[in-house]
Design an enzyme around this catalytic site. Structure first.
Site, mmCIF file in Angstrom:
data_model
loop_
_atom_site.group_PDB
_atom_site.id
_atom_site.type_symbol
_atom_site.label_atom_id
_atom_site.label_comp_id
_atom_site.label_asym_id
_atom_site.label_seq_id
_atom_site.Cartn_x
_atom_site.Cartn_y
_atom_site.Cartn_z
ATOM 1 N N GLY A 139 0.817 -1.201 0.000
ATOM 2 C CA GLY A 139 0.000 0.000 0.000
ATOM 3 C C GLY A 139 0.852 1.252 0.000
ATOM 4 O O GLY A 139 1.973 1.270 -0.491
ATOM 5 N N LEU A 140 0.304 2.325 0.586
ATOM 6 C CA LEU A 140 0.972 3.630 0.656
ATOM 7 C C LEU A 140 1.345 4.137 -0.730
ATOM 8 O O LEU A 140 2.425 4.706 -0.936
ATOM 9 C CB LEU A 140 2.224 3.562 1.546
ATOM 10 C CG LEU A 140 1.985 3.225 3.025
ATOM 11 C CD1 LEU A 140 3.317 3.145 3.768
ATOM 12 C CD2 LEU A 140 1.076 4.237 3.684
ATOM 13 N N CYS A 141 0.469 3.923 -1.694
ATOM 14 C CA CYS A 141 0.728 4.386 -3.063
ATOM 15 C C CYS A 141 -0.496 5.097 -3.634
ATOM 16 O O CYS A 141 -0.802 4.965 -4.822
ATOM 17 C CB CYS A 141 1.142 3.218 -3.955
ATOM 18 S SG CYS A 141 0.046 1.791 -3.917
ATOM 19 N N GLY A 142 -1.198 5.827 -2.795
ATOM 20 C CA GLY A 142 -2.338 6.588 -3.279
ATOM 21 C C GLY A 142 -3.467 5.685 -3.755
ATOM 22 O O GLY A 142 -3.787 4.668 -3.142
#
Length: 375
Positions: A139-142
């Site tokens: 994750g952590l990719c918009g």
């Protein structure tokens, strides 16, 4: 009152190091920036959550925001370094994959006059479609993973409206967890990718799609992945993997070419003492296929050798494009998170300094008032 009493009066006042005595009641929302017009921790919106906010809590929160800023800035730079390598892999493999498609198309044209059955180029009435959905592992990719899953859901809805059956080949941990929570969506196979796409991983996906199409379990194989456009833009696309495109191009379901000749490269530089990312525009040149080229081997033997290689190269290219898009999305998301952390730290420091100054001023006034009372 004697001087000893005055000394006792001063020493009985709370010190700045005693955070319990200096704590103050506030309505600071932990997820909102404090207002600059209010002398205390006032909310910037109407919906707030009352919390106990003291100087010690503010110091702790400022340190927490500083640590978060360091983490997000480091993740941004790591993603910037990786996205360049991922894009280089895409660009370096593009001439091979496009020339391979041209060769296959030319051989297919020569076989039109002969009575030879080539199953991968045969267009059948579509009764069932296999959707190869490529998502990320982290994750952590918009909205990267969310966008490709929405694209898959929209395509599934279109197939249902057309009365066409479907099955899904999920690639990536995020897609796997999404489809596992929805048992009503038929999934043929779950696959997980690695840190960098390899030919072995692409071969596993291509073999599964090849077996489904050859056995006529499905009549069409579509590849859903995120096409890398630029550092701030990526488009989810649907590429028809099987049957082989008659134009020798990589086309979407509407017949539009999804190849990109212009690419962007990124490099790390320093600006004002900090690492930044700069971009360069590069145009990829692909040599045209010569129409006078002749083959000595039998066309059927050439097709048997090149068609699996074609599937492998197209799947590998889609995985590389998806990885580059994921890293670019993570870089953009971490850049925004870093900017928000800087702004939040600035506002929290302002509130902390204002409250600290108010406490010091109040104590000075009390000392002065006590000294005047002794006179």
């Amino acid at each position: 009152m004697s001087c000893s009493n005055l000394t006792m009066l001063v020493s009985s006042k709370p010190s700045l190091s005693d955070a319990s005595n200096l704590s103050f009641r506030s309505v600071l929302n932990p997820f909102q920036l404090p207002s600059q017009n209010s002398p205390s921790c006032s909310p910037s919106r109407s919906s707030v959550t009352p919390v106990q906010c003291g100087l010690r809590e503010l110091r702790t929160r400022i340190e927490s925001v500083k640590n978060t800023q360091k983490i997000t800035e480091a993740m941004k730079l790591v993603a910037a370094a990786k996205v360049r390598r991922a894009q280089e892999a895409v660009v370096n493999g593009r001439p091979f994959s496009e020339t391979l498609v041209e060769v296959l198309y030319n051989i297919n044209e020569q076989l039109q006059t002969e009575d030879i059955d080539v199953p991968l180029t045969k267009v059948r009435p579509v009764k069932k479609v296999a959707l190869v959905v490529c998502t990320g592992d982290r994750g952590l990719c918009g909205g990267f993973n969310n966008n490709i899953i929405k694209k898959a859901e929209a395509r599934i809805a279109e197939l249902k409206d057309l009365g066409v059956d479907y099955t899904v080949i999920s690639v990536g941990k995020k897609g796997n967890s999404y489809f596992l929570r929805r048992p009503y969506i038929p999934v043929d196979r779950f696959l997980e990718g690695g840190a960098l796409p390899t030919a072995k991983e692409a071969q596993a996906i291509a073999d599964d799609a090849f077996s489904l199409f050859i056995s006529e379990e499905v009549d069409k194989v579509e590849l859903l992945y995120t096409k890398f456009v630029s550092l701030v833009k990526s488009d989810p696309v649907i590429h028809t993997l099987l049957p082989l495109s008659p134009k020798g191009e990589i086309c979407d379901i509407n017949g539009n070419c999804v190849d990109a000749a212009d690419d962007e490269f990124f490099r790390l530089t320093t600006k004002e003492g900090k690492l930044t990312v700069e971009r360069d525009s590069v145009r990829t040149k692909t040599e045209d296929y010569s129409p006078i080229l002749e083959f000595e081997q039998d066309p059927v033997q050439i097709l048997d050798a090149l068609l699996p290689l074609y599937l492998n190269s197209q799947v590998l290219r889609a995985l590389q494009e998806s990885l580059a898009s994921e890293l670019a999305a993570r870089m953009s998301a971490m850049s925004s998170a870093t900017d928000n952390a800087v702004e939040l730290k600035k506002n929290l420091s302002r509130v902390y300094n204002r409250e600290r100054q108010a406490k010091i001023t109040g104590e000075i006034l009390e000392i002065v008032a006590g000294a005047n009372a002794l006179q």
